[in-house]
Design an enzyme around this catalytic site. Structure first.
Site, PDB file in Angstrom:
ATOM      1  N   SER A  33      -3.791 -33.862   8.114  1.00 53.92           N
ATOM      2  CA  SER A  33      -3.030 -32.629   7.901  1.00 53.92           C
ATOM      3  C   SER A  33      -2.983 -32.192   6.444  1.00 53.92           C
ATOM      4  CB  SER A  33      -1.583 -32.810   8.368  1.00 53.92           C
ATOM      5  OG  SER A  33      -1.542 -33.138   9.716  1.00 53.92           O
ATOM      6  N   HIS A  64      -5.317 -27.976  10.129  1.00 49.66           N
ATOM      7  CA  HIS A  64      -6.505 -28.691  10.606  1.00 49.66           C
ATOM      8  C   HIS A  64      -7.591 -27.658  10.910  1.00 49.66           C
ATOM      9  CE1 HIS A  64      -4.956 -32.843  11.241  1.00 49.66           C
ATOM     10  NE2 HIS A  64      -3.806 -32.193  11.169  1.00 49.66           N
ATOM     11  N   HIS A  86      -4.622 -34.794  17.832  1.00 54.67           N
ATOM     12  CA  HIS A  86      -3.575 -35.811  17.966  1.00 54.67           C
ATOM     13  C   HIS A  86      -3.161 -35.970  19.429  1.00 54.67           C
ATOM     14  CE1 HIS A  86      -3.192 -33.977  13.965  1.00 54.67           C
ATOM     15  NE2 HIS A  86      -2.761 -35.149  13.535  1.00 54.67           N
ATOM     16  N   TYR A  88      -0.170 -36.019  20.456  1.00 59.47           N
ATOM     17  CA  TYR A  88       0.965 -35.138  20.786  1.00 59.47           C
ATOM     18  C   TYR A  88       0.533 -33.729  21.174  1.00 59.47           C
ATOM     19  CZ  TYR A  88       0.583 -33.445  15.910  1.00 59.47           C
ATOM     20  OH  TYR A  88       0.121 -32.926  14.740  1.00 59.47           O
ATOM     21  N   GLU A  89      -0.723 -33.379  20.874  1.00 60.65           N
ATOM     22  CA  GLU A  89      -1.201 -32.053  21.273  1.00 60.65           C
ATOM     23  C   GLU A  89      -1.512 -32.002  22.768  1.00 60.65           C
ATOM     24  OE1 GLU A  89      -4.033 -30.264  18.193  1.00 60.65           O
ATOM     25  OE2 GLU A  89      -3.811 -32.319  17.502  1.00 60.65           O
ATOM     26  N   ALA A 116      -1.580 -37.677   6.556  1.00 65.54           N
ATOM     27  CA  ALA A 116      -0.331 -37.403   5.853  1.00 65.54           C
ATOM     28  C   ALA A 116       0.719 -38.277   6.529  1.00 65.54           C
ATOM     29  CB  ALA A 116       0.031 -35.936   5.999  1.00 65.54           C
ATOM     30  N   MET A 217       1.441 -39.935  12.806  1.00 70.28           N
ATOM     31  CA  MET A 217       1.163 -39.687  14.226  1.00 70.28           C
ATOM     32  C   MET A 217      -0.342 -39.713  14.513  1.00 70.28           C
ATOM     33  SD  MET A 217       3.817 -36.502  14.578  1.00 70.28           S
ATOM     34  CE  MET A 217       5.492 -36.611  13.898  1.00 70.28           C
ATOM     35  N   SER A 218      -1.080 -40.520  13.766  1.00 70.42           N
ATOM     36  CA  SER A 218      -2.539 -40.527  13.956  1.00 70.42           C
ATOM     37  C   SER A 218      -3.118 -41.859  13.509  1.00 70.42           C
ATOM     38  CB  SER A 218      -3.160 -39.395  13.122  1.00 70.42           C
ATOM     39  OG  SER A 218      -3.031 -39.677  11.737  1.00 70.42           O
ATOM     40  N   ASN A 241       6.247 -36.906   2.401  1.00 71.23           N
ATOM     41  CA  ASN A 241       7.706 -36.773   2.393  1.00 71.23           C
ATOM     42  C   ASN A 241       8.303 -38.167   2.464  1.00 71.23           C
ATOM     43  OD1 ASN A 241       6.506 -36.452   5.245  1.00 71.23           O
ATOM     44  ND2 ASN A 241       8.595 -37.132   5.639  1.00 71.23           N
ATOM     45  N   HIS A 253       6.946 -29.700   8.876  1.00 72.52           N
ATOM     46  CA  HIS A 253       5.492 -29.615   8.807  1.00 72.52           C
ATOM     47  C   HIS A 253       5.065 -28.845   7.552  1.00 72.52           C
ATOM     48  CE1 HIS A 253       1.440 -29.988  10.232  1.00 72.52           C
ATOM     49  NE2 HIS A 253       1.262 -28.681  10.339  1.00 72.52           N
TER      50      HIS A 253
HETATM   51  N1  HPA Z   1       7.005 -38.852  10.177  1.00 75.57           N
HETATM   52  C1  HPA Z   1       5.968 -38.888  11.035  1.00 75.57           C
HETATM   53  N2  HPA Z   1       4.789 -38.358  10.751  1.00 75.57           N
HETATM   54  C2  HPA Z   1       4.636 -37.765   9.562  1.00 75.57           C
HETATM   55  C3  HPA Z   1       5.679 -37.698   8.625  1.00 75.57           C
HETATM   56  C4  HPA Z   1       6.931 -38.273   8.953  1.00 75.57           C
HETATM   57  O1  HPA Z   1       7.913 -38.249   8.171  1.00 75.57           O
HETATM   58  N3  HPA Z   1       5.187 -37.041   7.532  1.00 75.57           N
HETATM   59  C5  HPA Z   1       3.904 -36.741   7.808  1.00 75.57           C
HETATM   60  N4  HPA Z   1       3.554 -37.178   9.038  1.00 75.57           N
END
Ligand code: HPA
Length: 278
Positions: A33, A64, A86, A88-89, A116, A217-218, A241, A253
């Site tokens: 991402s 993406h 991903h 989740y998609e 990320a 998440m990947s 973050n 996001h």
């Molecule tokens: N949590 C989960 N996935 C993420 C995060 C997060 O804080 N930041 C970027 N991808």
């Protein structure tokens, strides 16, 4: 596509690509991402949009780009996924890992995966890079493992070893390249959740206690398939973050994409340095 990958599906995607380029890629790169700018640096021989590749998932998330870039970077023949799909998609584990299988049949021996991630380790700051030392396959422990189903014996063993999933030499090179370039770098454990909801403060506390340094998440499904196929893997997390167990920081996001603007050039520097020293 069926729930599980078959050789027919993998070969159909690979054949479509063989018709588009003649180069034999040795290094696969997956860009996460907000990190897809690295692909712009490739001296491209071919760029192929995911919808033009049979069975390939389309990246539906903002940040993406959704295309494959094949060419040279630092003199190495590379195949770069500018954006990934991903779980989740709504894709199956088979779909999100098809690109790694296609890389394998096209001859890729080394995989560089980026993502990320949220920083769980209290010493991490947004913009830092974490070289992945190991991962916790939380999503897979509960059954979401891309290797579930009939084993593709041609591609790897039924019960693959995961004791050194992330290559020690590549990790050392990545760390030293980062340090020489003045990029704040750590080494740590990545944990993969299904998403798409971010973590509650209690989730974050739990993830820290079980030993994770960064959450995303990947990556883990792709690395699991790469290990099955005996590829050397380097994993790089861009800390976008800081995940707070006190509920002080709200992950968004937009924040992930914003951090990507700082992280993309840092990851490019590390990736280029690693490719130079392969
Ligand atoms: N949590 C989960 N996935 C993420 C995060 C997060 O804080 N930041 C970027 N991808």
């Amino acid at each position: 596509m069926n729930e599980f990958l078959t050789e027919t599906v993998i070969e159909a995607a690979a054949d479509a690509l063989r018709r588009r380029f003649s180069l034999a890629p040795e290094v696969g790169i997956i860009l996460g991402s907000g990190l897809s700018a690295v692909a712009e640096a490739v001296e491209a021989e071919a760029m192929i949009a995911y919808p033009d590749i049979p069975h390939f998932p389309r990246a539906t998330v903002e940040g993406h780009a959704g295309r494959l870039v094949v060419g040279h970077l630092e003199g190495q023949p590379v195949m770069v996924m500018q954006g990934r799909a991903h779980y989740y998609e709504g894709y199956s584990m088979a779909q999100i890992t098809l690109p790694v299988r296609v890389m394998q049949v096209l001859g890729v021996k080394t995989l560089i995966v980026t993502n990320a991630a949220g920083g769980l380790n209290p010493s991490f700051r947004p913009g830092d890079v974490m070289v992945i030392r190991d991962h916790i396959n939380l999503i897979g422990m509960a059954g979401l493992n891309p290797l579930r189903g009939p084993n593709l014996d041609r591609f790897g063993p039924r019960f693959p070893d995961m004791s050194s999933a992330y290559d020690r030499t590549l990790r050392a090179i990545a760390r030293s390249v980062a340090q020489e370039a003045g990029i704040p770098v750590h080494e740590g454990v990545y944990i993969c959740l299904a998403g798409p909801s971010f973590e509650t403060p209690a989730d974050i506390h739990f993830l820290r206690v079980i030993g994770a340094d960064a959450v995303g998440m990947s990556t883990v499904p792709e690395v699991t398939v790469a290990c099955h196929g005996r590829m050397r893997v380097l994993g790089l997390s861009g800390i976008s973050n800081v995940a707070s167990a006190e509920g002080e920081n709200i992950a968004t996001h937009e924040e992930v994409l914003e951090a990507g603007r700082v992280l993309a050039p840092r990851l490019e520097t590390i990736i280029r340095g690693v490719l130079q020293r392969l």
